[in-house]
Design an enzyme around this catalytic site. Structure first.
Site, PDB file in Angstrom:
ATOM      1  N   HIS A  49       0.878  -1.161   0.000  1.00  0.00           N
ATOM      2  CA  HIS A  49       0.000   0.000   0.000  1.00  0.00           C
ATOM      3  C   HIS A  49       0.922   1.219   0.000  1.00  0.00           C
ATOM      4  CE1 HIS A  49      -2.907  -2.866   2.087  1.00  0.00           C
ATOM      5  NE2 HIS A  49      -3.464  -2.565   0.927  1.00  0.00           N
ATOM      6  N   ASP A  52       2.447   1.708   3.237  1.00  0.00           N
ATOM      7  CA  ASP A  52       3.415   0.694   3.684  1.00  0.00           C
ATOM      8  C   ASP A  52       4.820   1.160   3.300  1.00  0.00           C
ATOM      9  OD1 ASP A  52       1.498  -1.229   4.599  1.00  0.00           O
ATOM     10  OD2 ASP A  52       1.202  -1.924   2.536  1.00  0.00           O
ATOM     11  N   GLU A 173      -8.752  -4.622  -8.782  1.00  0.00           N
ATOM     12  CA  GLU A 173      -8.965  -5.826  -7.959  1.00  0.00           C
ATOM     13  C   GLU A 173     -10.391  -5.751  -7.432  1.00  0.00           C
ATOM     14  OE1 GLU A 173      -6.360  -6.218  -4.537  1.00  0.00           O
ATOM     15  OE2 GLU A 173      -7.536  -7.909  -3.788  1.00  0.00           O
ATOM     16  N   GLU A 209      -8.652 -11.867  -7.198  1.00  0.00           N
ATOM     17  CA  GLU A 209      -8.505 -12.560  -5.916  1.00  0.00           C
ATOM     18  C   GLU A 209      -9.544 -13.674  -5.829  1.00  0.00           C
ATOM     19  OE1 GLU A 209      -7.709 -10.471  -2.274  1.00  0.00           O
ATOM     20  OE2 GLU A 209      -9.040 -11.802  -1.146  1.00  0.00           O
ATOM     21  N   HIS A 212     -12.607 -13.044  -3.622  1.00  0.00           N
ATOM     22  CA  HIS A 212     -13.534 -12.032  -4.136  1.00  0.00           C
ATOM     23  C   HIS A 212     -14.459 -12.637  -5.184  1.00  0.00           C
ATOM     24  CE1 HIS A 212     -10.520  -8.544  -3.050  1.00  0.00           C
ATOM     25  NE2 HIS A 212     -10.823  -9.320  -2.023  1.00  0.00           N
ATOM     26  N   ASP A 247     -14.871 -11.778   4.040  1.00  0.00           N
ATOM     27  CA  ASP A 247     -13.704 -12.131   3.219  1.00  0.00           C
ATOM     28  C   ASP A 247     -12.675 -12.811   4.127  1.00  0.00           C
ATOM     29  OD1 ASP A 247     -11.678 -12.228   1.395  1.00  0.00           O
ATOM     30  OD2 ASP A 247     -11.520 -10.054   1.118  1.00  0.00           O
ATOM     31  N   ASP A 249      -9.914 -14.810   3.477  1.00  0.00           N
ATOM     32  CA  ASP A 249      -8.478 -14.850   3.147  1.00  0.00           C
ATOM     33  C   ASP A 249      -7.776 -16.070   3.737  1.00  0.00           C
ATOM     34  OD1 ASP A 249      -8.761 -12.482   1.726  1.00  0.00           O
ATOM     35  OD2 ASP A 249      -8.044 -11.210   3.339  1.00  0.00           O
TER      36      ASP A 249
HETATM   37  C1  GLO Z   1      -9.303  -6.827   0.543  1.00  0.00           C
HETATM   38  C2  GLO Z   1      -8.308  -6.803  -0.512  1.00  0.00           C
HETATM   39  C3  GLO Z   1      -7.029  -6.118  -0.084  1.00  0.00           C
HETATM   40  C4  GLO Z   1      -6.200  -5.760  -1.288  1.00  0.00           C
HETATM   41  C5  GLO Z   1      -5.024  -4.907  -0.944  1.00  0.00           C
HETATM   42  C6  GLO Z   1      -4.229  -4.514  -2.163  1.00  0.00           C
HETATM   43  O1  GLO Z   1     -10.306  -7.471   0.460  1.00  0.00           O
HETATM   44  O2  GLO Z   1      -8.070  -8.105  -0.970  1.00  0.00           O
HETATM   45  O3  GLO Z   1      -6.290  -6.928   0.793  1.00  0.00           O
HETATM   46  O4  GLO Z   1      -5.769  -6.914  -1.932  1.00  0.00           O
HETATM   47  O5  GLO Z   1      -5.480  -3.769  -0.303  1.00  0.00           O
HETATM   48  O6  GLO Z   1      -4.988  -3.754  -3.006  1.00  0.00           O
HETATM   49 MG    MG Z   2      -6.594  -8.867  -2.263  1.00  0.00          MG
END
Ligand code: GLO
Ligand code: MG
Length: 342
Positions: A49, A52, A173, A209, A212, A247, A249
Site C-alpha cells: 500500500h 506501507d 482488484e 482474488e 472475491h 472475506d 483470506d
Molecule cells: C481486501 C483486498 C485487499 C487488497 C489490498 C491490495 O479485500 O483483498 O487486501 O488486496 O489492499 O490492493
Molecule cells: Mg486482495
C-alpha cells in the site's frame, strides 16, 4: 510452460490477528522483521500500500520521496522487488463514504492527488503497477449516491492516473462487497468494461482474488480464464473462502482443493507468469495462531500451489480429451478425484 513461478505477498499478510470483534492477539512484527521473512519463505515480490512504503500518505513529497528511496534500497539489498503499490483510500477520515465515488468534491480531489502520489512512489520503488481495490466505492443503501455518476467517476479517476504517468498500468482488484454492502464495480467483467472506456485501455488490466470471485458467487478459475482471454490477467491474489461470509483470506486450497486445482490448471495452461506476473497471495493467519507460528499460512499456500502445479502437469491430458470427446463426465470426475487421492 512456466517452470519458475515467482511469489509475492503484502506486509499486511503478517498481522496481529485483530478482527471486527476483538483486539490484536499477538504482537505485530516490525516492517523490518517482516521483510526478512520474504526470502526465508520463498517469496521475491512485495505488494505495497502507499503507506506501507511511506510513513504517512499525507506527508510532504520531499519526505515521502526520501522514504521511498530508502525502501528501494532495502528491497535491492535483499534481492526483493516491489510488485505493485495500491493507494489505501479506505482508512482516511476524508474517505469514510468512499474516495473516488464520494459525494464530496474535496474527498474526490484528495483521492486523486493521493493516488497520483502512489504512482510516484511506485516509480521510485520500481513497481510498474498501481492496484485499485475500490474498498468503499459503493453504498450501504442505494439512495446514498448517484450510481451512474459514480461509475463515471471511476473512469475519470483512471484517465487522470493514466495521464499522470505514461508508463503506469492500473490493475483493478474487484470485490462485490465488504466493507460496503454493494460495490459499484463488483467483478472483473464489470471492470474490464470500464477499462475499455479509458484513454489507454492497453494499460488497464486486472488482479483477480480467489475469495472475491467466490463472494460474487463465481468460480475463480473461470474468472481468471475470462481475464486471460482478454490478456488482462496481470496479477492474482490466491487464497480460499468458505462460502458466502466475510472475506476470510484463508490459505490457498485450504477449503476447496479442487477449486484451487482448477485455478492452477488454468494459469498453467495460459503460461501465466511468462511476462513476469507474480503468484500473489492475499492470505491471513488464523486468529488462533501464536506470533511465532503466524507465517505458516504463507508457507503453506505457496507449498500447496506448487503441489497443485505438479498435479496439473501429471494429469493425463490425453485421457481428459478422450473423456471430453466421449462426453463421459462421470468418468472425468473420477479421474480428477483419483488424481487427488491416489
Ligand atoms: C481486501 C483486498 C485487499 C487488497 C489490498 C491490495 O479485500 O483483498 O487486501 O488486496 O489492499 O490492493
Ligand atoms: Mg486482495
Amino acid at each position: 510452460m512456466n517452470t519458475n513461478y515467482r511469489f509475492s505477498f503484502g506486509p499486511w499478510n503478517i498481522h496481529s490477528g485483530a478482527d471486527p470483534f476483538g483486539p490484536p492477539v499477538r504482537e505485530e512484527f516490525s516492517f523490518a522483521e517482516k521483510l526478512e521473512f520474504y526470502k526465508q519463505l520463498g517469496f521475491d515480490g512485495v505488494q505495497f500500500h502507499d503507506d506501507d512504503v511511506v510513513s504517512s500518505a499525507d506527508a510532504l513529497w520531499s519526505q515521502q520521496e526520501a522514504e521511498a528511496k530508502q525502501m528501494r534500497k532495502l528491497l535491492d539489498e535483499r534481492g526483493l522487488v516491489a510488485e505493485f503499490v495500491a493507494p489505501r483510500l479506505w482508512e482516511h477520515p476524508l474517505t469514510i463514504d468512499g474516495a473516488i465515488t464520494a459525494n464530496s468534491a474535496e474527498t474526490r480531489k484528495y483521492a486523486l492527488e493521493r493516488s497520483k502520489r502512489a504512482v510516484d512512489i511506485a516509480r521510485i520503488v520500481g513497481a510498474k503497477d498501481l492496484v485499485l481495490w475500490p474498498a468503499r466505492e459503493g453504498t450501504y443503501m442505494r439512495e446514498a449516491k448517484d450510481p451512474i455518476a459514480s461509475v463515471g467517476r471511476l473512469v475519470e479517476w483512471m484517465n487522470a492516473i493514466l495521464e499522470h504517468d505514461k508508463d503506469i498500468r492500473i490493475l483493478g482488484e474487484m470485490k462485490p462487497n465488504e466493507p460496503m454492502d454493494h460495490a459499484y464495480v463488483p467483478t472483473t467483467g464489470h471492470f474490464l468494461g470500464l477499462a475499455s472506456l479509458t484513454v489507454d485501455p492497453s494499460r488497464v488490466g486486472t488482479l483477480i482474488e480467489s475469495a472475491h470471485a467466490i463472494l460474487a458467487g463465481l468460480d475463480p478459475s473461470d474468472e481468471m480464464a475470462y481475464a486471460l482471454y482478454h490478456k488482462k490477467l496481470w496479477s492474482v491474489h490466491l487464497n480460499d473462502q468458505n462460502g458466502l461470509k466475510f472475506d476470510e483470506d484463508k490459505s490457498f486450497g485450504a477449503v476447496d482443493l479442487r477449486r484451487a486445482f482448477n485455478q492452477v490448471w488454468v494459469l498453467e495452461r495460459a503460461n501465466y507468469g511468462q511476462n513476469g506476473e507474480f503468484i500473489g497471495l492475499d492470505v491471513k493467519a488464523l486468529r488462533t495462531q501464536s506470533k511465532e507460528t503466524s507465517t505458516k499460512h504463507l508457507r503453506n499456500s505457496r507449498a500447496i500451489f506448487l503441489r497443485l502445479v505438479e498435479l496439473a502437469r501429471s494429469l493425463d491430458a490425453a485421457k481428459v480429451e478422450e473423456l471430453r470427446a466421449a462426453r463421459d463426465y462421470e468418468e472425468l470426475d473420477l479421474l480428477i478425484v483419483k488424481h487427488f487421492i491416489g
